[in-house]
Design an enzyme around this catalytic site. Structure first.
Site, PDB file in Angstrom:
ATOM      1  N   SER A  19       0.833  -1.207   0.000  1.00  0.00           N
ATOM      2  CA  SER A  19       0.000   0.000   0.000  1.00  0.00           C
ATOM      3  C   SER A  19       0.863   1.250   0.000  1.00  0.00           C
ATOM      4  O   SER A  19       0.448   2.281  -0.507  1.00  0.00           O
ATOM      5  CB  SER A  19      -0.858   0.074   1.270  1.00  0.00           C
ATOM      6  OG  SER A  19      -1.727  -0.979   1.343  1.00  0.00           O
ATOM      7  N   HIS A  33      -2.411  -3.587  -6.558  1.00  0.00           N
ATOM      8  CA  HIS A  33      -2.915  -3.102  -5.269  1.00  0.00           C
ATOM      9  C   HIS A  33      -4.407  -3.366  -5.163  1.00  0.00           C
ATOM     10  O   HIS A  33      -5.223  -2.656  -5.752  1.00  0.00           O
ATOM     11  CB  HIS A  33      -2.597  -1.610  -5.105  1.00  0.00           C
ATOM     12  CG  HIS A  33      -2.920  -1.091  -3.746  1.00  0.00           C
ATOM     13  ND1 HIS A  33      -3.548   0.110  -3.526  1.00  0.00           N
ATOM     14  CD2 HIS A  33      -2.714  -1.624  -2.511  1.00  0.00           C
ATOM     15  CE1 HIS A  33      -3.710   0.287  -2.227  1.00  0.00           C
ATOM     16  NE2 HIS A  33      -3.210  -0.752  -1.601  1.00  0.00           N
ATOM     17  N   GLU A  91      -5.431  -1.331  -8.432  1.00  0.00           N
ATOM     18  CA  GLU A  91      -4.490  -0.384  -9.026  1.00  0.00           C
ATOM     19  C   GLU A  91      -3.311  -1.197  -9.575  1.00  0.00           C
ATOM     20  O   GLU A  91      -2.657  -1.920  -8.816  1.00  0.00           O
ATOM     21  CB  GLU A  91      -4.009   0.628  -7.982  1.00  0.00           C
ATOM     22  CG  GLU A  91      -5.122   1.579  -7.534  1.00  0.00           C
ATOM     23  CD  GLU A  91      -4.719   2.510  -6.397  1.00  0.00           C
ATOM     24  OE1 GLU A  91      -5.214   3.641  -6.360  1.00  0.00           O
ATOM     25  OE2 GLU A  91      -3.905   2.111  -5.537  1.00  0.00           O
ATOM     26  N   ASN A 138      -5.034   6.384  -2.367  1.00  0.00           N
ATOM     27  CA  ASN A 138      -4.515   6.845  -1.078  1.00  0.00           C
ATOM     28  C   ASN A 138      -3.855   8.215  -1.164  1.00  0.00           C
ATOM     29  O   ASN A 138      -3.625   8.863  -0.151  1.00  0.00           O
ATOM     30  CB  ASN A 138      -3.537   5.828  -0.495  1.00  0.00           C
ATOM     31  CG  ASN A 138      -4.276   4.669   0.145  1.00  0.00           C
ATOM     32  OD1 ASN A 138      -5.459   4.794   0.495  1.00  0.00           O
ATOM     33  ND2 ASN A 138      -3.616   3.538   0.279  1.00  0.00           N
TER      34      ASN A 138
HETATM   35  N1  LIG Z   1      -4.953  -4.805   5.174  1.00  0.00           N
HETATM   36  C1  LIG Z   1      -5.284  -3.965   4.203  1.00  0.00           C
HETATM   37  O1  LIG Z   1      -6.338  -3.292   4.237  1.00  0.00           O
HETATM   38  C2  LIG Z   1      -4.398  -3.825   2.998  1.00  0.00           C
HETATM   39  C3  LIG Z   1      -4.937  -3.303   1.813  1.00  0.00           C
HETATM   40  C4  LIG Z   1      -4.142  -3.232   0.671  1.00  0.00           C
HETATM   41  C5  LIG Z   1      -2.827  -3.643   0.743  1.00  0.00           C
HETATM   42  N2  LIG Z   1      -2.319  -4.129   1.921  1.00  0.00           N
HETATM   43  C6  LIG Z   1      -0.916  -4.596   1.913  1.00  0.00           C
HETATM   44  O2  LIG Z   1      -0.932  -6.022   1.862  1.00  0.00           O
HETATM   45  C7  LIG Z   1       0.196  -6.550   2.554  1.00  0.00           C
HETATM   46  C8  LIG Z   1      -0.267  -7.520   3.616  1.00  0.00           C
HETATM   47  O3  LIG Z   1      -1.162  -6.895   4.487  1.00  0.00           O
HETATM   48  P1  LIG Z   1      -2.147  -7.725   5.428  1.00  0.00           P
HETATM   49  O4  LIG Z   1      -3.048  -6.743   6.071  1.00  0.00           O
HETATM   50  O5  LIG Z   1      -2.728  -8.869   4.673  1.00  0.00           O
HETATM   51  O6  LIG Z   1      -1.097  -8.293   6.525  1.00  0.00           O
HETATM   52  P2  LIG Z   1      -1.283  -9.496   7.541  1.00  0.00           P
HETATM   53  O7  LIG Z   1      -0.453  -9.150   8.733  1.00  0.00           O
HETATM   54  O8  LIG Z   1      -2.717  -9.843   7.742  1.00  0.00           O
HETATM   55  O9  LIG Z   1      -0.589 -10.743   6.804  1.00  0.00           O
HETATM   56  C9  LIG Z   1       0.773 -10.789   6.480  1.00  0.00           C
HETATM   57  C10 LIG Z   1       1.200 -12.248   6.388  1.00  0.00           C
HETATM   58  O10 LIG Z   1       2.478 -12.304   5.798  1.00  0.00           O
HETATM   59  C11 LIG Z   1       3.249 -13.298   6.473  1.00  0.00           C
HETATM   60  N3  LIG Z   1       4.655 -12.985   6.234  1.00  0.00           N
HETATM   61  C12 LIG Z   1       5.400 -11.999   6.788  1.00  0.00           C
HETATM   62  N4  LIG Z   1       6.638 -12.012   6.254  1.00  0.00           N
HETATM   63  C13 LIG Z   1       6.668 -13.016   5.341  1.00  0.00           C
HETATM   64  C14 LIG Z   1       7.668 -13.518   4.462  1.00  0.00           C
HETATM   65  N5  LIG Z   1       8.873 -12.978   4.399  1.00  0.00           N
HETATM   66  N6  LIG Z   1       7.335 -14.538   3.659  1.00  0.00           N
HETATM   67  C15 LIG Z   1       6.125 -15.097   3.703  1.00  0.00           C
HETATM   68  N7  LIG Z   1       5.140 -14.675   4.525  1.00  0.00           N
HETATM   69  C16 LIG Z   1       5.419 -13.640   5.341  1.00  0.00           C
HETATM   70  C17 LIG Z   1       2.804 -13.200   7.901  1.00  0.00           C
HETATM   71  O11 LIG Z   1       3.089 -14.408   8.585  1.00  0.00           O
HETATM   72  C18 LIG Z   1       1.303 -12.945   7.741  1.00  0.00           C
HETATM   73  O12 LIG Z   1       0.562 -14.163   7.691  1.00  0.00           O
HETATM   74  C19 LIG Z   1       0.975  -5.354   3.069  1.00  0.00           C
HETATM   75  O13 LIG Z   1       1.962  -5.024   2.147  1.00  0.00           O
HETATM   76  C20 LIG Z   1      -0.081  -4.254   3.119  1.00  0.00           C
HETATM   77  O14 LIG Z   1       0.477  -2.970   2.976  1.00  0.00           O
HETATM   78  C21 LIG Z   1      -3.074  -4.239   3.034  1.00  0.00           C
END
Ligand SMILES: NC(=O)c1ccc[n+]([C@@H]2O[C@H](COP(=O)([O-])OP(=O)(O)OC[C@H]3O[C@@H](n4cnc5c(N)ncnc54)[C@H](O)[C@@H]3O)[C@@H](O)[C@H]2O)c1
Length: 504
Positions: free
Chosen positions: A123, A144, A156, A194
């Site tokens: 993000s 995205h 995106e 954003n």
């Molecule tokens: N939550 C949102 O609303 C949202 C929206 C759009 C984008 N994002 C982006 O998506 C990504 C994930 O966000 P999320 O909210 O799903 O996070 P989350 O914490 O729910 O999940 C992340 C997962 O990644 C795993 N992980 C961490 N490091 C790792 C690695 N090196 N290899 C493999 N697995 C690994 C963790 O164990 C965890 O299960 C981030 O980059 C975030 O910026 C989030």
């Protein structure tokens, strides 16, 4: 250009909130899906969770039992990166840290085939920076998705500096084949949504910090007058103040602390004190047992004026004239064009919010911008100590006679909706000028990504060519910090057609 073959496996790395959602999208579209997470057991747990969501889709009649069974059979938790070797696309949704994402990309590059697309769901990090870790960054891009990914259509498709056009086009077509609405954008802080959405939150918080209105009133005005689905306070309570503030801070930092993106001190205090919104039981509002949402400020009933005099063209509020007539209030048109306002029997004036303040005039009430004056159920008014009580009463009675609730707020320039929309329109023009995306994609992104009732360019066309510029120009004069300085792009849009005589 072909999208990825449905037989081509999609790998999702990081199986938290976003990873699970993205995996479900690819799975339901027909791909075999590999799930990998660094924490042992998480990929299998994610497969179970996705399976349970597919069961619910069957219950709702959106998927047949056979489709669910086939999808489940295509879902494969992986024990290690090596298991992703046959992937046609890898989307990572791991921890939001540059070093972690770069290390992952290096490992993936050694494993996947040379024509495999590599994508990040980041993000706030730079796609270009993550791709910098790759030997061949041409096939790397941002995809995205928005949360919840299975429900929200917008994606995106972000091209980093090194992303080649073929990869971006393949990813774009793939998102479309998955039933999503992709928009193409360049790798700049906040991408489209954003970046352009920041003023929606910032201006509401600023009006509150200026003591001009409380959160419930600002939210009600944004919804009932601005046509936004939710107000900024209730929406950030839902998103999480910590999450929303961290996006604001990352965009602000990434733009080298550009004053147009300055975070809110009041929101900082919320985050510091753990008042993160619904999830913590408190945010701008309370969510504990028996907590009641405060009511917006709504003015007492006032007598409608017998007549109004319309002077000049009311611009974006021109529709009011017909509504006033329909309400049985006499409308007198002043032949001489003095300006753009209504004159009330008190002799006071009623003017559309324009970035000036009521205190600058002898006897004026400002009314806020509405998305559509017929549909609006609430209108905000502002006045100063120099405004006659009778003028405020007549202005209040007038809007009440049109069936609107009235909220009287403090004398802030640009009120609530006008300043918010003017800034969103400005950032949208600036983004196009900087090559972030096209007007059409920005409109699509803001409607689908944050549910705006109109895209910024649609709104701008409705409001008139120079409306947003003029409002910001007035605001900038009253707050010369740079926060409201209209962009060169908006200036050009507003006034480029007026060629001046003479030499430059
Ligand atoms: N939550 C949102 O609303 C949202 C929206 C759009 C984008 N994002 C982006 O998506 C990504 C994930 O966000 P999320 O909210 O799903 O996070 P989350 O914490 O729910 O999940 C992340 C997962 O990644 C795993 N992980 C961490 N490091 C790792 C690695 N090196 N290899 C493999 N697995 C690994 C963790 O164990 C965890 O299960 C981030 O980059 C975030 O910026 C989030």
């Amino acid at each position: 250009m072909t999208a990825l073959d449905l037989a081509g496996p999609v790998a999702v790395v990081g199986t938290g909130t976003m990873g699970q959602g993205i995996a479900q999208v690819a799975l339901v579209a027909g791909h075999p899906v590999h799930l990998y997470d660094a924490v042992p057991g998480r990929a299998s747990a994610a497969a179970e969770a996705i399976g349970a969501r597919l069961d619910r889709l069957v219950e709702k009649g959106r998927l047949t039992g056979a489709e669910r069974d086939a999808a489940r059979a295509r879902l494969r938790p992986a024990a290690g990166i090596a298991d992703l070797a046959d992937s046609g696309l890898v989307v990572e949704a791991v921890l939001e840290r540059l070093d972690v994402k770069q290390q992952l990309m290096r490992e993936l590059e050694d494993v996947v085939p040379s024509d495999c697309l590599l994508a990040t769901n980041t993000s706030s990090l730079s796609v270009t920076a993550i791709g910098g870790a790759l030997r061949e960054p041409g096939r790397f891009l941002g995809l995205h998705f928005f949360n919840p990914a299975p429900l929200l259509p917008l994606v995106e498709v972000v091209s980093g500096f090194a992303t080649d056009v073929t990869s971006a086009t393949r990813a774009y077509e793939l998102a479309r084949a998955w039933g999503k609405t992709p928009v193409a954008c360049a790798d700049t802080p906040g991408f489209i949504v954003n970046r352009i959405a920041r003023p929606f939150y910032a201006e509401a918080f600023a009006v509150h910090e200026a003591q001009a209105a409380d959160p419930a009133t600002i939210d009600a005005v944004l919804r009932e007058s601005g046509g936004f689905r939710m107000g900024a306070f209730e929406l950030t309570d839902l998103i999480g103040q910590d999450v929303n503030e961290s996006v604001t801070r990352s965009v602000w930092e990434a733009f080298f602390q550009d004053v147009r993106f300055t975070p809110s001190l009041a929101q900082r205090r919320l985050v510091e004190s753990g008042r993160h919104g619904r999830k913590s039981g408190h945010g701008w509002y309370d969510y504990g047992d028996g907590a009641e949402r405060p009511e917006p400020h709504t003015a007492e009933k006032a007598q409608a004026p017998a007549y109004v005099v319309v002077e000049g063209d009311l611009g974006p509020a021109a529709e009011l004239v017909a509504l006033i007539r329909e309400a049985g209030i006499q409308v007198r048109e002043d032949e001489e064009d003095h300006g753009t306002r209504l004159v009330l029997p008190s002799g006071g004036q009623l003017a559309l919010a324009d970035g000036q303040t009521a205190v600058e005039f002898r006897d004026v009430v400002y009314f806020d911008l509405a998305l559509d004056y017929r549909g609006a159920t609430r209108i905000a008014l502002s006045h100063s100590q120099d405004t006659q009580t009778q003028t405020l009463a007549e202005a209040t009675g007038l809007f009440q006679a049109l069936g609107k609730d009235v909220s009287v707020i403090g004398d802030v320039p640009g009120m609530i909706v006008a300043r918010t929309v003017a800034r969103i329109v400005d950032l949208a023009h600036d983004a196009v000028a900087k090559g972030v995306a096209t007007e059409e994609d920005i409109d699509t992104a803001m409607r689908l990504g944050v549910n705006y009732p109109l895209g910024p360019f649609e709104w701008s066309r409705r409001l008139g060519r120079s409306w947003a510029y003029d409002v910001l120009d007035d605001l900038h004069m009253r707050d010369p910090s740079g926060r409201y300085a209209p962009s060169l792009a908006l200036y050009r849009h507003a006034y480029a057609s007026e060629k001046r005589e003479g030499t430059p």
